[in-house]
Design a protein around this motif. Structure first.
Motif, PDB file in Angstrom:
ATOM      1  N   ASP A 163       0.829  -1.214   0.000  1.00 56.35           N
ATOM      2  CA  ASP A 163       0.000   0.000   0.000  1.00 56.35           C
ATOM      3  C   ASP A 163       0.863   1.264   0.000  1.00 56.35           C
ATOM      4  O   ASP A 163       0.436   2.320   0.478  1.00 56.35           O
ATOM      5  N   ASP A 170      -7.082   1.105  -7.498  1.00 54.87           N
ATOM      6  CA  ASP A 170      -7.362  -0.279  -7.119  1.00 54.87           C
ATOM      7  C   ASP A 170      -7.275  -0.462  -5.613  1.00 54.87           C
ATOM      8  O   ASP A 170      -8.083  -1.187  -5.011  1.00 54.87           O
ATOM      9  N   LEU A 171      -6.298   0.214  -4.982  1.00 52.05           N
ATOM     10  CA  LEU A 171      -6.189   0.121  -3.533  1.00 52.05           C
ATOM     11  C   LEU A 171      -7.365   0.813  -2.848  1.00 52.05           C
ATOM     12  O   LEU A 171      -7.919   0.291  -1.879  1.00 52.05           O
ATOM     13  N   GLY A 173     -10.302   1.136  -4.018  1.00 51.57           N
ATOM     14  CA  GLY A 173     -11.458   0.272  -4.191  1.00 51.57           C
ATOM     15  C   GLY A 173     -11.460  -0.896  -3.229  1.00 51.57           C
ATOM     16  O   GLY A 173     -12.503  -1.261  -2.671  1.00 51.57           O
ATOM     17  N   LYS A 174     -10.294  -1.497  -3.016  1.00 55.94           N
ATOM     18  CA  LYS A 174     -10.198  -2.607  -2.072  1.00 55.94           C
ATOM     19  C   LYS A 174     -10.567  -2.170  -0.663  1.00 55.94           C
ATOM     20  O   LYS A 174     -11.319  -2.857   0.043  1.00 55.94           O
ATOM     21  N   TRP A 175     -10.056  -1.029  -0.254  1.00 60.76           N
ATOM     22  CA  TRP A 175     -10.347  -0.540   1.102  1.00 60.76           C
ATOM     23  C   TRP A 175     -11.843  -0.282   1.263  1.00 60.76           C
ATOM     24  O   TRP A 175     -12.454  -0.651   2.265  1.00 60.76           O
ATOM     25  N   ALA A 177     -14.200  -1.635  -0.280  1.00 67.43           N
ATOM     26  CA  ALA A 177     -14.922  -2.909  -0.317  1.00 67.43           C
ATOM     27  C   ALA A 177     -14.670  -3.756   0.934  1.00 67.43           C
ATOM     28  O   ALA A 177     -15.209  -4.853   1.058  1.00 67.43           O
ATOM     29  N   ASP A 179     -11.721  -4.941   1.804  1.00 67.72           N
ATOM     30  CA  ASP A 179     -10.585  -5.843   1.594  1.00 67.72           C
ATOM     31  C   ASP A 179      -9.319  -5.111   2.039  1.00 67.72           C
ATOM     32  O   ASP A 179      -8.806  -4.239   1.336  1.00 67.72           O
ATOM     33  N   LYS A 180      -8.774  -5.493   3.201  1.00 66.97           N
ATOM     34  CA  LYS A 180      -7.603  -4.818   3.756  1.00 66.97           C
ATOM     35  C   LYS A 180      -6.321  -5.631   3.575  1.00 66.97           C
ATOM     36  O   LYS A 180      -5.311  -5.343   4.206  1.00 66.97           O
ATOM     37  N   SER A 181      -6.350  -6.617   2.687  1.00 66.30           N
ATOM     38  CA  SER A 181      -5.230  -7.551   2.566  1.00 66.30           C
ATOM     39  C   SER A 181      -3.930  -6.880   2.143  1.00 66.30           C
ATOM     40  O   SER A 181      -2.847  -7.383   2.454  1.00 66.30           O
ATOM     41  N   ASP A 182      -4.009  -5.755   1.439  1.00 65.21           N
ATOM     42  CA  ASP A 182      -2.805  -5.085   0.954  1.00 65.21           C
ATOM     43  C   ASP A 182      -2.359  -3.935   1.849  1.00 65.21           C
ATOM     44  O   ASP A 182      -1.434  -3.209   1.484  1.00 65.21           O
ATOM     45  N   GLY A 187      -3.633  -5.897   7.068  1.00 65.15           N
ATOM     46  CA  GLY A 187      -3.925  -6.889   6.051  1.00 65.15           C
ATOM     47  C   GLY A 187      -3.676  -8.324   6.453  1.00 65.15           C
ATOM     48  O   GLY A 187      -3.763  -8.699   7.625  1.00 65.15           O
TER      49      GLY A 187
END
Length: 214
Positions: A163, A170-171, A173-175, A177, A179-182, A187
């Motif tokens: 990150d 894209d990051l 969007g993940k946050w 959604a 999705d904290k994996s990155d 994560g």
């Protein structure tokens, strides 16, 4: 320096007593952070003390930059404590009176006929004790400046933290959604905020295993 200690290799996971006489393992001191290992001639050397003072001034930036620092010296326990106290260094100093590190890394300073010391080196490590850069400080100007360490740690940080640029769509969007994996430290390799604060404070776990080996 022995030829296998090169970028991409794993630095030896030495176990040595610290300034409190507690045995510490380098990987335990590192945790999941970046790391600088300073191999020093010892308290008697004015070059080493001057470089240590520069590191002391820079140390608050290591803390907020998730980077651990450790010094290894061939001084005895009492001199190691004097060295640490008189430079106001807050990080662990490990002492190696048996010269195990000096011998293992093949860095005996053979030109010094008065002291059985190591050739000074500064080792920049990524996670898992992965060697990123090795500086030979036999001459003072061979040691890294704080600007060089900053640049090294920037490069390492970019390689380490997925990150690094959270402006990427894209990051974001993940946050959004969930999705904290990155995201560090939230994560897949998440650590608790309590653990992170302990690491930043230097309050890492002490090595409690068999103290018989280096």
């Amino acid at each position: 320096m022995r030829p296998d200690v090169v970028p991409g290799a794993r630095f030896p996971d030495y176990v040595l007593p610290d300034h409190t006489k507690a045995r510490r393992r380098l990987s335990d001191l590192q945790g999941d952070q970046l790391m600088i290992v300073v191999l020093t001639r010892g308290f008697f050397c004015p070059k080493d003390r001057q470089h240590m003072l520069e590191l002391v001034r820079f140390h608050p930036q290591f803390v907020v930059g998730y980077t651990q620092l450790v010094t290894i010296t061939t001084d005895d326990w009492h001199t190691t404590n004097n060295y640490r106290q008189q430079t106001s260094a807050p990080w662990p100093f490990l002492y190696d009176e048996e010269r195990a590190v000096q011998k293992d890394l093949d860095i005996k300073e053979y030109t010094d006929t008065s002291h059985d010391v190591m050739i000074p080196h500064t080792i920049v490590l990524g996670r898992g004790l992965e060697v990123f850069r090795v500086y030979n400080g036999y001459y003072y100007w061979g040691r890294p400046s704080m600007a060089e360490l900053h640049a090294d740690l920037r490069d390492l940080g970019q390689r380490t933290y997925r990150d690094w640029d959270i402006t990427r769509p894209d990051l974001r969007g993940k946050w959004q959604a969930g999705d904290k994996s990155d995201f560090y430290p939230y994560g897949d390799d998440a650590i608790s905020m309590d653990r992170l604060m302990l690491q930043m404070a230097g309050a890492v776990d002490r090595y409690a295993g068999d103290a018989g080996k280096v």
